[in-house]
Design a protein around this motif. Structure first.
Motif, PDB file in Angstrom:
ATOM      1  N   UNK A 121       0.835  -1.197   0.000  1.00  0.00           N
ATOM      2  CA  UNK A 121       0.000   0.000   0.000  1.00  0.00           C
ATOM      3  C   UNK A 121       0.877   1.258   0.000  1.00  0.00           C
ATOM      4  N   UNK A 122       0.557   2.164  -0.902  1.00  0.00           N
ATOM      5  CA  UNK A 122       1.295   3.422  -0.992  1.00  0.00           C
ATOM      6  C   UNK A 122       2.572   3.352  -1.812  1.00  0.00           C
ATOM      7  N   UNK A 123       3.024   2.173  -2.184  1.00  0.00           N
ATOM      8  CA  UNK A 123       4.244   2.049  -2.999  1.00  0.00           C
ATOM      9  C   UNK A 123       3.888   2.255  -4.464  1.00  0.00           C
ATOM     10  N   UNK A 124       4.737   2.973  -5.157  1.00  0.00           N
ATOM     11  CA  UNK A 124       4.504   3.222  -6.583  1.00  0.00           C
ATOM     12  C   UNK A 124       4.751   1.952  -7.378  1.00  0.00           C
ATOM     13  N   UNK A 125       3.820   1.635  -8.237  1.00  0.00           N
ATOM     14  CA  UNK A 125       3.979   0.494  -9.128  1.00  0.00           C
ATOM     15  C   UNK A 125       4.723   0.914 -10.385  1.00  0.00           C
ATOM     16  N   UNK A 126       5.036  -0.046 -11.228  1.00  0.00           N
ATOM     17  CA  UNK A 126       5.763   0.257 -12.453  1.00  0.00           C
ATOM     18  C   UNK A 126       4.865   0.928 -13.493  1.00  0.00           C
ATOM     19  N   UNK A 127       5.485   1.625 -14.418  1.00  0.00           N
ATOM     20  CA  UNK A 127       4.765   2.157 -15.569  1.00  0.00           C
ATOM     21  C   UNK A 127       4.771   1.048 -16.615  1.00  0.00           C
ATOM     22  N   UNK A 128       3.596   0.582 -16.961  1.00  0.00           N
ATOM     23  CA  UNK A 128       3.451  -0.505 -17.921  1.00  0.00           C
ATOM     24  C   UNK A 128       2.622  -0.002 -19.096  1.00  0.00           C
ATOM     25  N   UNK A 129       3.287   0.345 -20.190  1.00  0.00           N
ATOM     26  CA  UNK A 129       2.543   0.833 -21.346  1.00  0.00           C
ATOM     27  C   UNK A 129       2.808   0.023 -22.610  1.00  0.00           C
ATOM     28  N   UNK A 130       3.906  -0.707 -22.655  1.00  0.00           N
ATOM     29  CA  UNK A 130       4.203  -1.555 -23.809  1.00  0.00           C
ATOM     30  C   UNK A 130       4.605  -2.938 -23.316  1.00  0.00           C
ATOM     31  N   UNK A 131       4.611  -3.891 -24.232  1.00  0.00           N
ATOM     32  CA  UNK A 131       5.021  -5.248 -23.889  1.00  0.00           C
ATOM     33  C   UNK A 131       6.464  -5.252 -23.388  1.00  0.00           C
ATOM     34  N   UNK A 132       7.292  -4.358 -23.891  1.00  0.00           N
ATOM     35  CA  UNK A 132       8.694  -4.282 -23.450  1.00  0.00           C
ATOM     36  C   UNK A 132       8.811  -3.948 -21.964  1.00  0.00           C
ATOM     37  N   UNK A 133       7.779  -3.323 -21.398  1.00  0.00           N
ATOM     38  CA  UNK A 133       7.792  -2.992 -19.967  1.00  0.00           C
ATOM     39  C   UNK A 133       7.551  -4.219 -19.084  1.00  0.00           C
ATOM     40  N   UNK A 134       7.103  -5.304 -19.685  1.00  0.00           N
ATOM     41  CA  UNK A 134       6.800  -6.526 -18.938  1.00  0.00           C
ATOM     42  C   UNK A 134       8.068  -7.365 -18.804  1.00  0.00           C
ATOM     43  N   UNK A 135       8.912  -6.947 -17.868  1.00  0.00           N
ATOM     44  CA  UNK A 135      10.173  -7.654 -17.598  1.00  0.00           C
ATOM     45  C   UNK A 135      10.015  -8.487 -16.327  1.00  0.00           C
ATOM     46  N   UNK A 136      10.809  -9.527 -16.245  1.00  0.00           N
ATOM     47  CA  UNK A 136      10.756 -10.414 -15.081  1.00  0.00           C
ATOM     48  C   UNK A 136      10.869  -9.608 -13.785  1.00  0.00           C
ATOM     49  N   UNK A 137       9.991  -9.930 -12.859  1.00  0.00           N
ATOM     50  CA  UNK A 137       9.922  -9.361 -11.526  1.00  0.00           C
ATOM     51  C   UNK A 137       9.525  -7.882 -11.523  1.00  0.00           C
ATOM     52  N   UNK A 138       8.977  -7.384 -12.637  1.00  0.00           N
ATOM     53  CA  UNK A 138       8.648  -5.960 -12.729  1.00  0.00           C
ATOM     54  C   UNK A 138       7.263  -5.624 -12.195  1.00  0.00           C
ATOM     55  N   UNK A 139       6.338  -6.596 -12.175  1.00  0.00           N
ATOM     56  CA  UNK A 139       4.963  -6.261 -11.807  1.00  0.00           C
ATOM     57  C   UNK A 139       4.237  -7.476 -11.252  1.00  0.00           C
ATOM     58  N   UNK A 140       3.088  -7.191 -10.661  1.00  0.00           N
ATOM     59  CA  UNK A 140       2.232  -8.226 -10.092  1.00  0.00           C
ATOM     60  C   UNK A 140       1.099  -8.552 -11.068  1.00  0.00           C
ATOM     61  N   UNK A 141       0.371  -9.599 -10.773  1.00  0.00           N
ATOM     62  CA  UNK A 141      -0.764 -10.007 -11.599  1.00  0.00           C
ATOM     63  C   UNK A 141      -1.737  -8.842 -11.764  1.00  0.00           C
ATOM     64  N   UNK A 142      -2.120  -8.221 -10.667  1.00  0.00           N
ATOM     65  CA  UNK A 142      -3.096  -7.136 -10.699  1.00  0.00           C
ATOM     66  C   UNK A 142      -2.604  -5.961 -11.544  1.00  0.00           C
TER      67      UNK A 142
END
Length: 188
Positions: A121-142
Motif C-alpha cells: 500500500x502506498x508504494x509506486x507500481x511500475x509504468x506498464x505501457x508496452x510489452x517491453x515494460x513486462x520484464x521479469x519481476x517488474x509487476x504483479x498479476x493485478x
C-alpha cells in the motif's frame, strides 16, 4: 542459516520458498537474490523441502495458521469484498522485495482463498505501457491486468503459478506467467 541444531522456519526460509518456484524461469535473478540473502543453493532447496513437508504433513495446521507461525503477525489486516464474498486480506513484508507484500486472502471461516505477492500500500507500481515494460519481476498479476486490459486468466502450470492473456497496444494478445503473483516471463 547453517548450524548443527534445526532452526525455526521463519521469514528468510519463506523467501527461499518463493525463490525456489521462481528459479524454474528466472535462475539468474534467483541466484542474485539468494546471494543477497547470504544463502546457498542447498539451503534454498532445504527450505523448500521443509515447506513442502509442513504443507503435506497429516498433522499440518491450516494455511492461515502456517503463514502466521512462519511470518509472524501480519503487518496489516483489512476486510475486502470480492463480488458478493467478504474476506480478510493479511499482508506481510518481504524484505527481498521492499515494495511488495505477501498477501493472504482468507474467507470468513479462515480458509485461505489466495496467497501471492502484491504491491505494498502506498508504494509506486511500475509504468506498464508496452510489452517491453513486462520484464521479469517488474509487476504483479493485478498491475499487469490493469495495464493491459482486458486481461483473461488462464490456468497456470503449477499451483503457485498464474497466467494472464493480456491485450497489447495496437491489437493482439500475449500471455504472461506469474509465480507467487510476480511476473516471471512472457510465453511465446
Amino acid at each position: 542459516m547453517t548450524d548443527a541444531q534445526p532452526h525455526r522456519f521463519g521469514p528468510l526460509d519463506f523467501q527461499l520458498v518463493l525463490l525456489r518456484r521462481m528459479a524454474d524461469h528466472q535462475p539468474e535473478l534467483v541466484d542474485d537474490a539468494r546471494r543477497e540473502l547470504g544463502v546457498s543453493l542447498a539451503e534454498m532447496r532445504e527450505a523448500n523441502r521443509r515447506w513442502q513437508a509442513m504443507t503435506r504433513s497429516p498433522r499440518s495446521r491450516g494455511a492461515a495458521a502456517r503463514y502466521r507461525s512462519v511470518l509472524g503477525e501480519p503487518e496489516s489486516v483489512a476486510r475486502r469484498r470480492i463480488g458478493d464474498l467478504e474476506c480478510e486480506a493479511r499482508l506481510w513484508p518481504v524484505p527481498l522485495w521492499p515494495t511488495l507484500r505477501f498477501e493472504v486472502l482468507a474467507g470468513p471461516d479462515g480458509t485461505v482463498w489466495n496467497e501471492w505477492l502484491v504491491r505494498a500500500p502506498g508504494a509506486a507500481g511500475p509504468v506498464l505501457s508496452t510489452v517491453a515494460d513486462l520484464r521479469a519481476w517488474s509487476c504483479t498479476v493485478d498491475e499487469a491486468a490493469r495495464a493491459f486490459a482486458p486481461a483473461r486468466p488462464r490456468e497456470g502450470s503449477a499451483p503457485t503459478r498464474w497466467q494472464l492473456e493480456l491485450t497489447v497496444p495496437g491489437g493482439g494478445t500475449c500471455v504472461a506467467e506469474f509465480s507467487w503473483g510476480l511476473l516471471q516471463r512472457l510465453l511465446p
